[in-house]
Design an enzyme around this catalytic site. Structure first.
Site, short mmCIF file in Angstrom:
data_model
loop_
_atom_site.label_atom_id
_atom_site.label_comp_id
_atom_site.label_asym_id
_atom_site.label_seq_id
_atom_site.Cartn_x
_atom_site.Cartn_y
_atom_site.Cartn_z
N LYS A 184 0.80 -1.11 -0.05
CA LYS A 184 -0.06 -0.18 -0.02
C LYS A 184 0.94 1.42 -0.21
O LYS A 184 1.81 1.23 0.19
CB LYS A 184 -0.83 0.03 1.21
CG LYS A 184 -1.85 -1.34 1.19
CD LYS A 184 -2.98 -1.31 -0.04
CE LYS A 184 -3.67 -2.64 -0.17
NZ LYS A 184 -4.44 -3.31 0.54
C1 LIG Z 1 -5.37 -4.47 1.09
C2 LIG Z 1 -7.10 -4.17 1.13
C3 LIG Z 1 -7.77 -4.47 2.16
C4 LIG Z 1 -7.01 -5.12 3.43
O1 LIG Z 1 -6.02 -4.44 4.00
P1 LIG Z 1 -5.24 -5.50 5.05
O2 LIG Z 1 -4.62 -4.21 5.80
O3 LIG Z 1 -4.17 -6.46 4.29
O4 LIG Z 1 -6.21 -5.85 5.94
C5 LIG Z 1 -8.88 -4.10 2.16
N1 LIG Z 1 -9.33 -3.61 1.14
C6 LIG Z 1 -8.86 -3.16 0.13
C7 LIG Z 1 -9.70 -2.76 -1.12
C8 LIG Z 1 -7.38 -3.66 -0.03
O5 LIG Z 1 -6.92 -3.64 -1.21
#
Ligand SMILES: *Cc1c(COP(=O)(O)O)cnc(C)c1O
Length: 382
Positions: A184
């Site tokens: 991210k």
């Molecule tokens: C990555 C992601 C999540 C989950 O995030 P985590 O921190 O891995 O739990 C939720 N929603 C979307 C759209 C994502 O891309």
């Protein structure tokens, strides 16, 4: 360099993150403590929210947010099928029903009119997803939710830093959930953050993130605190460690600069791809600050000589990593079979999925790598 593989995603970590982690390791306090508390305060201030609660993932954040608003098994939550597994599974944790509403094909984001049409007497909340980092139409969605008395829990896993109509994502919905997963826009390896202006939601999330224990664990073990604590609810184990928070604080301080670099890459891509009638550039919205977490390229399938699969294979052969965002949830066996969903139920999500390819966009990308991606895409489109 030019013959090296260009991965789809590379985290941007440097000596400052390494130093910050080293300081935590040397301090003797590894789990959630002062560093996590500082990270919460700084992150909340950055998005203009009253509270920040640091947690172990965005999935945990959304679970806690839905618990805080009082979701029950009798409720329905409306969300977009155009998302990752986490967005809908957290609704199922409560035995509640996820109700999907189609996207606006121009943005990949939940359509406010489809949302309004999906509301029933059982609807409790809405989870808009800011796909790729482009904020959903929060003016229209907030208006629908206000008129129908629905809570808004935002899946902002892609949307830091981002804003809609001058308001930072993190300061708009009742509760907003961010991800610091490795791919991210800012990362702590694994991690997440809840932001809210509501004192009661913040307090409930904080409590349930740590076993429903009425005092933060770190205070129990210092001279400031006492040995006594009370369990007031059967909580979860969702806290963020100081090791992770130390990385997060440095990433937070670098977030604007990292976004600037992704924006430069986006502009290079747009300029090149506008010349091809096979390619649609990634969606944007002049009312928004887009985080540019993803560059969501779209193929015009009636003009392209290659379908999406062949295009991806072509990029792979040229040493370029890609991804597809997303395989919509209504096409996955669990949601399809549990709720009897068909591709035709969400025509925009189903159609956009068939033509989407996410190409590399990250601050560590070199100009020559950006050029190689452009050359490869243009070659395959030509
Ligand atoms: C990555 C992601 C999540 C989950 O995030 P985590 O921190 O891995 O739990 C939720 N929603 C979307 C759209 C994502 O891309």
């Amino acid at each position: 360099m030019s013959d090296h593989y260009i991965p789809f995603s590379v985290p941007d970590l440097g000596p400052a993150e390494i130093d910050a982690v080293t300081r935590v390791l040397e301090s003797g306090w590894l789990t959630s403590g002062q560093v996590a508390a500082d990270f919460e305060r700084e992150f909340a201030a950055r998005v203009g929210a009253k509270h920040g609660v640091a947690v172990s993932s965005c999935t945990a954040a959304m679970h806690l947010a839905l618990e805080a608003i009082g979701l029950t098994a009798q409720d329905e939550v409306i969300t977009s099928p155009y998302t990752f597994a986490a967005t809908a599974e957290v609704i199922r944790y409560f035995g509640a029903r996820p109700v999907f509403a189609d996207i606006d094909p121009r943005t990949f984001n939940l359509s406010a009119s489809a949302l309004e049409a999906a509301i029933s007497p059982r609807t409790k909340a809405v989870i808009p997803v800011h796909v790729g980092g482009l904020p959903a139409d929060m003016d229209a969605i907030s208006d629908v939710c206000m008129r129908h008395g629905l809570k808004i829990v935002e899946d902002a896993a892609h949307a830091f830093p981002a804003s809609h109509a001058g308001r930072m994502i993190g300061s708009i919905g009742d509760v907003t959930c961010f991800s610091f997963y490795a791919t991210k826009t800012i990362t702590t390896g694994e991690g997440g953050m809840i932001t809210t202006d509501d004192d009661a939601y913040a307090e409930r999330c904080r409590l349930m993130a740590l076993h429903g224990i009425s005092k933060d664990a770190w205070k129990r073990y210092t001279s400031e605190g006492s040995w006594y604590y009370e369990i007031v609810a059967p909580g979860y184990k969702y806290n963020l460690s100081d090791i992770a928070a130390a990385i997060g604080r440095v990433q937070l301080a670098r977030a604007t600069a990292m976004r600037e670099r992704r924006l430069e890459i986006k502009e290079r891509y747009d300029e090149a791809f506008l010349a091809s009638d096979v390619l649609d550039t990634a969606p944007d919205d002049s009312r928004c600050m887009h985080s540019w977490h993803l560059y969501m390229l779209r193929l015009n399938l009636d003009r392209s000589r290659l379908d999406r699969g062949a295009f991806i294979e072509g990029l792979k052969a040229k040493g370029i990593g890609t991804s597809v965002h997303f395989i919509p949830l209504h096409l996955h066996p669990y949601y399809r079979d549990t709720y009897g969903l068909r591709a035709a139920d969400f025509p925009s999500a189903s159609a956009e999925y068939m033509r989407e390819i996410s190409i590399p966009i990250y601050s560590r990308m070199l100009d020559e790598q950006v050029d190689r991606v452009i050359d490869a895409v243009m070659d395959l489109a030509g």
